[in-house]
Design a protein around this motif. Structure first.
Motif, mmCIF file in Angstrom:
data_model
loop_
_atom_site.group_PDB
_atom_site.id
_atom_site.type_symbol
_atom_site.label_atom_id
_atom_site.label_comp_id
_atom_site.label_asym_id
_atom_site.label_seq_id
_atom_site.Cartn_x
_atom_site.Cartn_y
_atom_site.Cartn_z
ATOM 1 N N THR A 188 12.694 -4.798 1.771
ATOM 2 C CA THR A 188 12.206 -5.198 0.455
ATOM 3 C C THR A 188 11.198 -4.158 -0.041
ATOM 4 N N ALA A 189 11.419 -3.713 -1.280
ATOM 5 C CA ALA A 189 10.428 -2.851 -1.925
ATOM 6 C C ALA A 189 9.979 -3.564 -3.193
ATOM 7 N N TYR A 190 8.848 -3.137 -3.727
ATOM 8 C CA TYR A 190 8.314 -3.763 -4.926
ATOM 9 C C TYR A 190 8.077 -2.718 -6.001
ATOM 10 N N LEU A 191 8.205 -3.123 -7.244
ATOM 11 C CA LEU A 191 7.865 -2.229 -8.342
ATOM 12 C C LEU A 191 6.343 -2.237 -8.491
ATOM 13 N N THR A 192 5.769 -1.078 -8.667
ATOM 14 C CA THR A 192 4.313 -0.947 -8.636
ATOM 15 C C THR A 192 3.617 -1.822 -9.678
ATOM 16 N N GLN A 193 2.493 -2.387 -9.304
ATOM 17 C CA GLN A 193 1.686 -3.094 -10.287
ATOM 18 C C GLN A 193 0.390 -2.326 -10.548
ATOM 19 N N SER A 194 0.226 -1.191 -9.886
ATOM 20 C CA SER A 194 -0.924 -0.322 -10.114
ATOM 21 C C SER A 194 -0.779 0.928 -9.255
ATOM 22 N N GLY A 195 -1.155 2.052 -9.829
ATOM 23 C CA GLY A 195 -1.110 3.290 -9.061
ATOM 24 C C GLY A 195 -2.444 3.594 -8.392
ATOM 25 N N GLN A 196 -3.383 2.676 -8.566
ATOM 26 C CA GLN A 196 -4.771 2.955 -8.194
ATOM 27 C C GLN A 196 -4.974 3.390 -6.751
ATOM 28 N N LEU A 197 -4.381 2.655 -5.805
ATOM 29 C CA LEU A 197 -4.602 2.990 -4.398
ATOM 30 C C LEU A 197 -4.139 4.421 -4.115
ATOM 31 N N TYR A 198 -3.041 4.793 -4.743
ATOM 32 C CA TYR A 198 -2.531 6.154 -4.558
ATOM 33 C C TYR A 198 -3.433 7.171 -5.253
ATOM 34 N N MET A 199 -4.043 6.741 -6.344
ATOM 35 C CA MET A 199 -4.963 7.652 -7.035
ATOM 36 C C MET A 199 -6.236 7.881 -6.211
ATOM 37 N N GLU A 200 -6.594 6.902 -5.405
ATOM 38 C CA GLU A 200 -7.736 7.114 -4.518
ATOM 39 C C GLU A 200 -7.422 8.232 -3.529
ATOM 40 N N ALA A 201 -6.194 8.233 -3.023
ATOM 41 C CA ALA A 201 -5.772 9.337 -2.148
ATOM 42 C C ALA A 201 -5.801 10.654 -2.920
ATOM 43 N N LEU A 378 -14.338 -2.597 4.333
ATOM 44 C CA LEU A 378 -13.020 -2.699 3.728
ATOM 45 C C LEU A 378 -12.038 -3.436 4.643
ATOM 46 N N GLU A 379 -12.110 -3.133 5.932
ATOM 47 C CA GLU A 379 -11.260 -3.854 6.902
ATOM 48 C C GLU A 379 -11.543 -5.350 6.839
ATOM 49 N N GLY A 380 -12.826 -5.680 6.749
ATOM 50 C CA GLY A 380 -13.212 -7.082 6.650
ATOM 51 C C GLY A 380 -12.635 -7.745 5.416
ATOM 52 N N LYS A 381 -12.658 -7.039 4.296
ATOM 53 C CA LYS A 381 -12.155 -7.624 3.041
ATOM 54 C C LYS A 381 -10.648 -7.807 3.066
ATOM 55 N N ILE A 382 -9.945 -6.852 3.696
ATOM 56 C CA ILE A 382 -8.496 -6.988 3.805
ATOM 57 C C ILE A 382 -8.155 -8.231 4.617
ATOM 58 N N ALA A 383 -8.910 -8.450 5.682
ATOM 59 C CA ALA A 383 -8.703 -9.642 6.513
ATOM 60 C C ALA A 383 -9.034 -10.907 5.720
ATOM 61 N N GLU A 384 -10.182 -10.885 5.014
ATOM 62 C CA GLU A 384 -10.605 -12.031 4.189
ATOM 63 C C GLU A 384 -9.534 -12.456 3.200
ATOM 64 N N HIS A 385 -8.888 -11.456 2.593
ATOM 65 C CA HIS A 385 -7.883 -11.749 1.586
ATOM 66 C C HIS A 385 -6.517 -12.041 2.200
ATOM 67 N N GLY A 386 -6.448 -12.033 3.515
ATOM 68 C CA GLY A 386 -5.192 -12.346 4.194
ATOM 69 C C GLY A 386 -4.111 -11.320 3.953
ATOM 70 N N LEU A 387 -4.496 -10.047 3.775
ATOM 71 C CA LEU A 387 -3.510 -9.006 3.509
ATOM 72 C C LEU A 387 -3.077 -8.361 4.828
ATOM 73 N N PRO A 388 -1.828 -7.896 4.907
ATOM 74 C CA PRO A 388 -1.321 -7.281 6.129
ATOM 75 C C PRO A 388 -1.958 -5.910 6.353
ATOM 76 N N LYS A 389 -2.735 -5.788 7.401
ATOM 77 C CA LYS A 389 -3.501 -4.571 7.629
ATOM 78 C C LYS A 389 -2.605 -3.335 7.794
ATOM 79 N N GLU A 390 -1.438 -3.534 8.465
ATOM 80 C CA GLU A 390 -0.538 -2.399 8.730
ATOM 81 C C GLU A 390 -0.190 -1.671 7.428
ATOM 82 N N ALA A 391 0.025 -2.456 6.383
ATOM 83 C CA ALA A 391 0.436 -1.862 5.110
ATOM 84 C C ALA A 391 -0.671 -1.014 4.486
ATOM 85 N N PHE A 392 -1.914 -1.253 4.944
ATOM 86 C CA PHE A 392 -3.034 -0.553 4.338
ATOM 87 C C PHE A 392 -3.631 0.532 5.237
#
Length: 441
Positions: A188-201, A378-392
């Motif tokens: 499964t892939a998703y259509l982007t909802q923001s380029g921001q994370l990539y812009m940080e890179a 940031l690691e703490g916030k990813i966990a707080e929001h229940g996001l999959p760490k591997e993806a980040f």
RNA sequence: UCCGGCGUAGCUCAGUUGGCAGAGCGGCUGGCUGUUAACCAGCAUGUCCUAGGUUCGAGUCCUAGCGCCGGAGCCA
């Protein structure tokens, strides 16, 4: 070059450049927009994409064949007209064309659906591919063109590098509920909802970077401010804090407004946009208001809003009504903002973020802020929001290798165009809008 | 997902207490040498969203569905 009538070979030109050819024999290639006849006179309103000009065919001045042909032309016939450019005070353009010859390239198969009379929005959107030819959409899309040009110019002049973000992405920035899913070779892939994370890179690679491209939101929003596919410009700056971010945002908007007011007088006149209210947005800085102060003002004005909740559309309108220029509202409660926002060191409940609210009730046009640059937090916030760490993991790498304070924002192109044009609905500001109920044409 | 509105000619709409389907615009035919969404005269145009129901009779009343529009939430 011929500069007078009577030349055997016409000068090929466009309606937009007609003033440079007064008195000349020219050829225009376009379409019949409308026609009026008066016995021995035919008035052909011809458009060629750069403007509309009236071509006058007088029975005594053209061949019988040409005069008869003029009388038979249907709306949107593709025509080539040759004639003499002459100044005329009665023309809104200042010039008209005295017809010598008309060539019919193709006649419409059937009656053109969009007559020069009133139509409903639903009907016009169903014929959007044809509606683009009409004066009003033409004017709006000219303003859109100018807004995007102004963005790119501002970015280039400011030392930003264009770094395009991907459109197909492996995971959500902020949860998957509002993302369009697509099959990616069995994954499964998703259509982007923001380029921001990539812009940080990109910011860590180029110092100042931006992207400008389409964004997709599967939100079931049915309002005049929402599209499921829209365009956003997202600058990101290394070694930048919230204050610096706000300065870039307001300078960019001021540049856009200034350029549109300079170069889009015709389209804005067509749209009957009163440009006086836009003058205040022509120069930075814009007024600023903290979320805390905004809540106080809203309560004083009778709103039932409580500290901690996000501002609703009515709240935004109420606040911005106090200002002529766009308003920067900063430091919202962290709980209503995304996980990557940096907390305010002076008050940990707040996020170092900013929204820009356009005046006249047009609402939010920019959202952004300073990003969390500390790996552990940031690691703490990813966990707080229940996001999959591997993806980040790649995103966390940006904090592992030379992390610095950085900030950025996203500006919705369509919302800006809606505001500048004084429209009621964003769907007119994109050539082929995609909304909850529309993916045709 | 929730709340509200609309669906009748190509388009924009009217249609009264349930009683022969209407107007303006557009189109077609004719008229006019200066029109600016031209004007004047004439002509043609219907799956009244769909399926049921009530009724002697439904565009109109009832039920369900479909489509569209707007607002809320959410966001740019």
């Amino acid at each position: 070059m011929s500069d007078g009538g009577g030349g055997a070979t016409p000068i090929l030109t466009r309606v937009g450049e007609i003033a440079a050819h007064e008195g000349a024999y020219v050829e225009l290639r376009g379409w019949l927009y409308n026609m009026r006849s008066s016995g021995k006179l035919h008035f052909l309103q011809m458009r060629d994409g750069s403007g509309v000009i009236q071509c006058v065919a007088f029975k005594g001045e053209v061949s019988e064949e040409t005069f008869a042909l003029c009388g038979e032309l249907a709306q949107e016939s593709a025509i080539v007209v040759r004639g003499d450019v002459r100044a005329d005070e009665r023309s809104p353009l200042g010039f008209e064309l005295g017809v010598r010859e008309v060539e019919l390239l193709s006649a419409p198969e059937t009656e053109y659906p969009i007559s020069p009379k009133e139509h409903g929005v639903a009907f016009l959107m169903e014929h959007r591919h044809l509606w683009l030819r009409s004066t009003r959409p033409h004017a709006v899309l000219q303003v859109r063109n100018e807004v995007i040009s102004a963005c790119r110019e501002f970015m280039a002049d400011g030392g930003f590098t264009l770094v395009d973000a991907p459109i197909l992405t492996p995971a959500a920035c902020e949860g998957t509920t509002t993302l369009f899913e697509t099959d990616y070779f069995g994954d499964t892939a998703y259509l982007t909802q923001s380029g921001q994370l990539y812009m940080e890179a990109a910011a860590m690679a180029f110092g100042k970077a931006y992207c400008l491209g389409p964004t997709f939101r599967a939100e079931k929003s049915k309002t005049r401010r929402h599209l499921t596919e829209f365009w956003m410009i997202e600058p990101e700056i290394a070694y930048c804090d919230l204050a610096g971010d706000m300065e870039v945002a307001e300078s960019m908007v001021a540049h856009i407004v200034d350029r549109v007011l300079d170069r889009c007088t015709d389209p804005l006149r067509v749209l009957e946009r009163d440009t006086a209210p836009l003058e205040a947005a022509r120069k930075a800085p814009f007024p600023r208001l903290s979320y805390d102060d905004a809540i106080e003002i809203l309560k004083d004005e009778g709103s039932s809003i409580e500290w901690g909740s996000d501002l609703g559309g009515e709240d935004e309108t109420l606040l911005s009504a106090n200002y002529d220029a766009p308003l920067l509202v900063h430091r919202y409660p962290a709980q209503v903002k995304a996980f990557y926002m940096k907390a305010d060191p002076d008050d940990e409940r707040l996020a170092l973020c900013v929204d820009m609210l356009a005046p006249e009730g047009y609402g939010e046009i920019i959202g952004g802020g300073q990003r969390e640059d500390d790996l552990t937090i940031l690691e703490g916030k990813i966990a707080e929001h229940g996001l999959p760490k591997e993806a980040f993991e790649w995103y966390l790498d940006l904090r592992r290798y030379g992390t610095v304070p950085h900030a950025g924002f996203g500006m919705g192109i369509e919302r800006v165009v809606t505001w500048l044009c004084g429209l009621k609905h964003v769907r007119e500001t994109i050539p082929f809008p995609r909304t909850l109920q529309r993916i045709y044409p």
